[in-house]
Enzyme design. Structure first.
Site, PDB file in Angstrom:
ATOM      1  N   HIS A 167      13.254  36.643  23.777  1.00  0.00           N
ATOM      2  CA  HIS A 167      11.993  37.245  23.352  1.00  0.00           C
ATOM      3  C   HIS A 167      11.974  38.601  24.047  1.00  0.00           C
ATOM      4  O   HIS A 167      11.673  38.697  25.237  1.00  0.00           O
ATOM      5  CB  HIS A 167      10.835  36.340  23.810  1.00  0.00           C
ATOM      6  CG  HIS A 167       9.486  36.965  23.696  1.00  0.00           C
ATOM      7  ND1 HIS A 167       8.502  36.436  22.900  1.00  0.00           N
ATOM      8  CD2 HIS A 167       8.932  38.065  24.269  1.00  0.00           C
ATOM      9  CE1 HIS A 167       7.408  37.192  22.988  1.00  0.00           C
ATOM     10  NE2 HIS A 167       7.649  38.170  23.824  1.00  0.00           N
ATOM     11  N   HIS A 204      -2.712  28.239  15.897  1.00  0.00           N
ATOM     12  CA  HIS A 204      -3.823  28.291  16.857  1.00  0.00           C
ATOM     13  C   HIS A 204      -5.084  27.788  16.167  1.00  0.00           C
ATOM     14  O   HIS A 204      -5.279  28.034  14.974  1.00  0.00           O
ATOM     15  CB  HIS A 204      -4.068  29.719  17.346  1.00  0.00           C
ATOM     16  CG  HIS A 204      -2.982  30.260  18.212  1.00  0.00           C
ATOM     17  ND1 HIS A 204      -2.719  29.766  19.468  1.00  0.00           N
ATOM     18  CD2 HIS A 204      -2.082  31.245  18.003  1.00  0.00           C
ATOM     19  CE1 HIS A 204      -1.707  30.433  19.996  1.00  0.00           C
ATOM     20  NE2 HIS A 204      -1.288  31.334  19.121  1.00  0.00           N
ATOM     21  N   LEU A 209       5.865  24.009  17.669  1.00  0.00           N
ATOM     22  CA  LEU A 209       5.243  22.774  17.173  1.00  0.00           C
ATOM     23  C   LEU A 209       4.149  22.274  18.115  1.00  0.00           C
ATOM     24  O   LEU A 209       3.449  21.316  17.802  1.00  0.00           O
ATOM     25  CB  LEU A 209       6.309  21.697  16.946  1.00  0.00           C
ATOM     26  CG  LEU A 209       7.357  22.050  15.876  1.00  0.00           C
ATOM     27  CD1 LEU A 209       8.382  20.926  15.729  1.00  0.00           C
ATOM     28  CD2 LEU A 209       6.712  22.347  14.533  1.00  0.00           C
ATOM     29  N   ARG A 210       4.009  22.923  19.268  1.00  0.00           N
ATOM     30  CA  ARG A 210       2.880  22.704  20.192  1.00  0.00           C
ATOM     31  C   ARG A 210       2.822  21.329  20.845  1.00  0.00           C
ATOM     32  O   ARG A 210       1.848  21.020  21.524  1.00  0.00           O
ATOM     33  CB  ARG A 210       1.537  22.947  19.486  1.00  0.00           C
ATOM     34  CG  ARG A 210       1.390  24.305  18.819  1.00  0.00           C
ATOM     35  CD  ARG A 210       1.464  25.424  19.818  1.00  0.00           C
ATOM     36  NE  ARG A 210       1.100  26.712  19.212  1.00  0.00           N
ATOM     37  CZ  ARG A 210       1.544  27.875  19.663  1.00  0.00           C
ATOM     38  NH1 ARG A 210       2.372  27.928  20.693  1.00  0.00           N
ATOM     39  NH2 ARG A 210       1.171  29.002  19.090  1.00  0.00           N
ATOM     40  N   ASP A 260       8.518  32.209  13.311  1.00  0.00           N
ATOM     41  CA  ASP A 260       7.712  32.256  14.544  1.00  0.00           C
ATOM     42  C   ASP A 260       6.350  31.589  14.293  1.00  0.00           C
ATOM     43  O   ASP A 260       5.314  32.062  14.769  1.00  0.00           O
ATOM     44  CB  ASP A 260       7.530  33.697  15.041  1.00  0.00           C
ATOM     45  CG  ASP A 260       7.002  33.754  16.477  1.00  0.00           C
ATOM     46  OD1 ASP A 260       6.911  32.694  17.133  1.00  0.00           O
ATOM     47  OD2 ASP A 260       6.682  34.861  16.938  1.00  0.00           O
ATOM     48  N   HIS A 283      12.622  37.280  16.670  1.00  0.00           N
ATOM     49  CA  HIS A 283      11.621  38.128  16.001  1.00  0.00           C
ATOM     50  C   HIS A 283      11.759  39.618  16.288  1.00  0.00           C
ATOM     51  O   HIS A 283      10.830  40.257  16.768  1.00  0.00           O
ATOM     52  CB  HIS A 283      10.202  37.651  16.310  1.00  0.00           C
ATOM     53  CG  HIS A 283       9.943  37.287  17.753  1.00  0.00           C
ATOM     54  ND1 HIS A 283      10.253  38.108  18.805  1.00  0.00           N
ATOM     55  CD2 HIS A 283       9.407  36.164  18.299  1.00  0.00           C
ATOM     56  CE1 HIS A 283       9.908  37.516  19.940  1.00  0.00           C
ATOM     57  NE2 HIS A 283       9.395  36.336  19.658  1.00  0.00           N
ATOM     58  N   HIS A 297      12.867  29.291  14.374  1.00  0.00           N
ATOM     59  CA  HIS A 297      11.881  29.729  15.378  1.00  0.00           C
ATOM     60  C   HIS A 297      10.483  29.232  15.008  1.00  0.00           C
ATOM     61  O   HIS A 297       9.746  29.891  14.293  1.00  0.00           O
ATOM     62  CB  HIS A 297      11.882  31.258  15.467  1.00  0.00           C
ATOM     63  CG  HIS A 297      11.166  31.782  16.668  1.00  0.00           C
ATOM     64  ND1 HIS A 297      11.623  32.837  17.423  1.00  0.00           N
ATOM     65  CD2 HIS A 297      10.008  31.399  17.252  1.00  0.00           C
ATOM     66  CE1 HIS A 297      10.792  33.081  18.414  1.00  0.00           C
ATOM     67  NE2 HIS A 297       9.790  32.219  18.324  1.00  0.00           N
ATOM     68  N   PHE A 304      -2.032  35.386  20.628  1.00  0.00           N
ATOM     69  CA  PHE A 304      -1.033  35.956  19.719  1.00  0.00           C
ATOM     70  C   PHE A 304      -0.483  34.860  18.808  1.00  0.00           C
ATOM     71  O   PHE A 304      -0.292  33.730  19.253  1.00  0.00           O
ATOM     72  CB  PHE A 304       0.140  36.530  20.518  1.00  0.00           C
ATOM     73  CG  PHE A 304      -0.202  37.752  21.323  1.00  0.00           C
ATOM     74  CD1 PHE A 304      -0.242  38.992  20.724  1.00  0.00           C
ATOM     75  CD2 PHE A 304      -0.470  37.660  22.682  1.00  0.00           C
ATOM     76  CE1 PHE A 304      -0.533  40.136  21.458  1.00  0.00           C
ATOM     77  CE2 PHE A 304      -0.771  38.801  23.427  1.00  0.00           C
ATOM     78  CZ  PHE A 304      -0.803  40.041  22.813  1.00  0.00           C
ATOM     79  N   ASN A 347       8.089  26.498  24.696  1.00  0.00           N
ATOM     80  CA  ASN A 347       6.848  26.822  25.433  1.00  0.00           C
ATOM     81  C   ASN A 347       5.722  25.834  25.125  1.00  0.00           C
ATOM     82  O   ASN A 347       4.638  26.197  24.708  1.00  0.00           O
ATOM     83  CB  ASN A 347       6.405  28.266  25.176  1.00  0.00           C
ATOM     84  CG  ASN A 347       6.063  28.545  23.726  1.00  0.00           C
ATOM     85  OD1 ASN A 347       6.511  27.832  22.831  1.00  0.00           O
ATOM     86  ND2 ASN A 347       5.269  29.561  23.485  1.00  0.00           N
TER      87      ASN A 347
END
Lengths: 429, 301
Positions: free
Chosen positions: A183, A313, A68-69, A309, A236, A65, A327, A99
């Site tokens: 989730h 950021h 990697l953006r 997870d 998670h 989980h 988050f 996502n």
């Protein structure tokens, strides 16, 4: 794949999948484990040798989980930087959540993620979106996603709330033999909530997040898993109530698995302190009771995996009002150290179990054959760590592009010394 | 206070620090103001509307000889999307010696204090704290009732969303007052009791008011209800302070309200103007308390 051969000698092997523990040497060749023998008894010769005397050698850690953006948010992380961070944390494989921008809901995006041009340092296994744009309305083409390389289905970051969609997702993924990762958050009772409901939220004047928002969804989904016989995996998991539901499902022999994050076994909602946004994540840090129950679950086997997870950021995004900050926290480089410091050193959970939680079980849950073990013929993914070594984590020195970790300056025990991926050394301390 | 010089809340102040501020406020009330802050620049950064707190900080600063500048969310670069941290850095670069901040997000003053080197004064942050209100409430109580130790203070209404309650509880608990919180479950969760061992919770206003020394009524903060539906008729029936209910309190009990007051909702209109009401006195005292806070935070003493 490495042309060269590599041997790892004199280390202490922990390989729960083979029920093997002791001093063994390995020969890695053509990306596979070519030979495994008691220390000093290796027959084949290697071009290069790693001397692992005094160290633990285990099948490469697998984090099922991570975020990697990429594509879309490379100011936070990229596949290249995220996987370098993974290797530094001892992970040789990661499963990346869909996502991204755009959402990974097509085989094209999945293949794009897997393109060698992304320069991944470790094995990347994308998770495909369950619904188009993760909007919760129309199912994606699971079979096509799987053919492109997706190993599971999820709308992570968002829950699949619509019951009919969840039922169809479990059936569809079940036919393909891959899990649906949920989730679990009933967003109808977490609107504008930013941390766990409880004394700290009240003291800080922050809106609280009830534990039922998680457990109610997990309980509903387990019903659906029973009906559909699909493989349901809880991402998670953070509450005692949800763990209770998972335990019951396991007793009933349902195909239900779950993971928990290092931060949920390392911290509680009190750690938010005076609005530390690096303690803001979804699901939020929970009560001491939840934390203790999760540690018991890690110990007794009702929790399958530890997964980070990892949610990078940028600094300016976190340096905001608590309710505005996004988050998530980074986690790849601290996971093993936290597991050894807290679970092994403090709670006396054996290292064998930690390797199971971070390698053997993640491979099993995600169906990654030939991984999570160092049996002859399996993939040459190896992690070497010193379980006794004490060190201090400095978030600013992290290899991840982002530094949003609550564990900055934490003293940890258990340090990763090397990560070998497909027979090549990808990280060495 | 000596450590940080910012005033972010009352939770982490000692009783001595609070006593010092209250004594100083009393001096401010009794003596002709001196220009302790001559030449100082004080930025009043208001992300939320305010009448009392804003004007009272402004008057307090001016009475001490400081310059003030008002920055409100709708008439500044905040509207263009400038972040809180960048706004604070801009004010600091412009030469502000102190920022007084009112913000809808709990903890916003902490964010400024972490990022700037000038003192930050919390003028009310979300549902967290309103420290100068807590101080002026204590100041007002002490003008009529001494000591705070053993005083029976009740707070009725929207506890959950009230920063005034949190600041008052922290202060009163440090001085040994006994505190009763009263309201319906939606507005007063059981976890409220975790704020201090001095707290008792009751759902019945009659029970709360009985033998009280101080009755503090609170407005329902409709801007913070976040979707919560409340039956107004039932709320009035169950929790409005009426003359009949106030009679249950000790004779000479004080009636307080931090404002803004919604007459006919949480309080019967006549009571607000009655002989037990100290609502206007609270407002007056706010100026002295804020003079004391500004002078202390800016190191003018």
């Amino acid at each position: 794949m490495a042309r060269q051969t590599l041997s790892i000698r004199n280390g202490f092997l922990i390989d729960p999948a083979q029920r093997l523990e002791g001093k063994y040497d390995f020969l890695l060749k053509d990306g596979r484990v070519a030979e495994l023998a008691p220390a000093g008894k290796l027959r084949g010769r290697a071009d290069e040798t790693i001397n692992a005397r005094g160290m633990v050698v285990c099948p490469g850690l697998i984090d099922i989980h991570v975020h990697l953006r990429e594509p879309g948010q490379q100011h936070k992380e990229s596949i290249a930087t995220g996987t370098r961070s993974a290797a530094a944390g001892g992970f040789t494989s990661v499963c990346c959540m869909p996502n991204t921008l755009p959402v990974n809901d097509t085989p094209e995006i999945t293949r794009w993620m897997l393109d060698p041009a992304r320069e991944a340092s470790v094995n990347v296994f994308p998770v495909g979106a369950a619904t188009v744009g993760s909007m919760g309305r129309t199912l994606t083409d699971f079979a096509a996603l799987k053919r492109a390389g997706a190993v599971a289905i999820s709308d992570d970051g968002k829950p699949i709330l619509e019951e009919s969609i969840m039922r169809q997702a479990l059936m569809g993924a079940g036919r393909l033999g891959i899990p649906v990762i949920q989730h679990a958050e009933d967003t109808r009772c977490t609107e504008s909530a930013v941390m766990n409901a409880g004394p700290t939220a009240f003291r800080l004047g922050l809106r609280g997040w009830p534990t039922e928002a998680e457990s109610a969804v997990v309980e509903r989904d387990i019903q659906l898993a029973a009906e559909t016989k699909g493989h349901y995996h809880v991402a998670h998991l953070s509450t005692a109530a949800a763990l209770k539901a998972v335990r019951k499902a396991k007793r009933e022999r349902l195909r239900v698995t779950c993971e928990i994050t290092p931060h949920h076994f390392a911290m509680t909602d009190e750690d938010v302190g005076e609005y530390n946004t690096n303690c803001k994540m979804n699901p939020p840090l929970r009560s001491a009771f939840d934390r203790e129950t999760l540690i018991a679950g890690l110990s007794d086997g009702s929790i399958d995996c530890i997964a980070t997870d990892h949610a990078p950021h940028a600094a300016n995004e976190k340096n905001q009002e608590f309710d505005r900050a996004p988050f998530g926290i980074t986690g790849l480089e601290t996971a093993l150290g936290l597991a050894i410091s807290i679970l092994h050193a403090k709670h006396k959970i054996p290292l064998r179990r930690i390797v199971e939680l971070m390698s053997a079980n993640p491979a099993r849950v995600m169906g990654l054959t030939g991984r999570g073990t160092l049996a002859v013929g399996s993939q040459a993914d190896v992690t070497i760590f010193d379980p006794a070594k004490k060190w201090t984590y400095h978030a600013q020195q992290a290899l991840s592009k982002s530094k949003n970790s609550p564990f900055d300056e934490w003293q940890l025990q258990g340090k990763v010394l090397a990560a070998v991926v497909g027979g090549s050394l990808k990280f060495s301390a | 206070m000596a450590r940080t010089r910012s005033l972010l809340g009352l939770e982490h102040l000692t009783a001595d620090e609070i006593t010092h501020l209250l004594k100083l406020a009393r001096t401010m009330q009794l003596r002709k103001p001196r220009p302790l802050l001559r030449g100082k620049r004080i930025a009043l950064l208001f992300y939320e509307s305010s009448t009392r707190t804003r004007v009272s900080f402004e008057f307090a600063a001016k009475l001490l000889g400081a310059h003030t500048a008002l920055i409100s969310a709708t008439a500044s670069s905040i509207e263009k999307g400038e972040s809180l941290v960048d706004t604070g850095k801009t004010l600091q670069a412009l030469g502000a010696d102190c920022i007084v901040v009112r913000h809808p997000s709990s903890g916003a003053p902490n964010v400024l204090a972490r990022n700037l080197h000038i003192p930050i004064i919390n003028a009310g942050d979300g549902m967290h704290e309103h420290p100068t209100q807590g101080l002026l409430d204590a100041f007002t109580m002490l003008r009529h009732k001494k000591p705070l130790k053993g005083l029976r203070v009740i707070m009725v209404g929207d506890i959950q969303h009230s920063r005034v309650v949190r600041s008052n509880v922290h202060l009163l608990a440090k001085f040994g007052a006994s505190i009763t919180l009263c309201g319906p479950l939606e507005l007063l969760p059981e976890t409220a009791a975790s704020l201090s061992p001095a707290i008792k919770i009751t759902r019945h206003i009659q029970e709360a008011v009985r033998k009280a020394d101080v009755v503090m009524m609170l407005r329902i903060q409709k801007e913070r209800l976040a979707g919560l539906k409340l039956d107004v008729g039932k709320y009035i029936a169950d929790y409005q302070l009426t003359a009949e209910r106030l009679r249950l309190a000790k004779p000479g009990a004080l009636l307080m309200h931090p404002g803004p007051m919604i007459r006919g909702m949480e309080i019967q209109s006549e009571l607000a103007d009655g002989h037990q009401s100290v609502v206007e006195e609270q407002v007056q005292n706010g100026v002295y308390v804020r003079m004391a806070v500004l002078a202390t935070c800016l190191g003018a003493l």
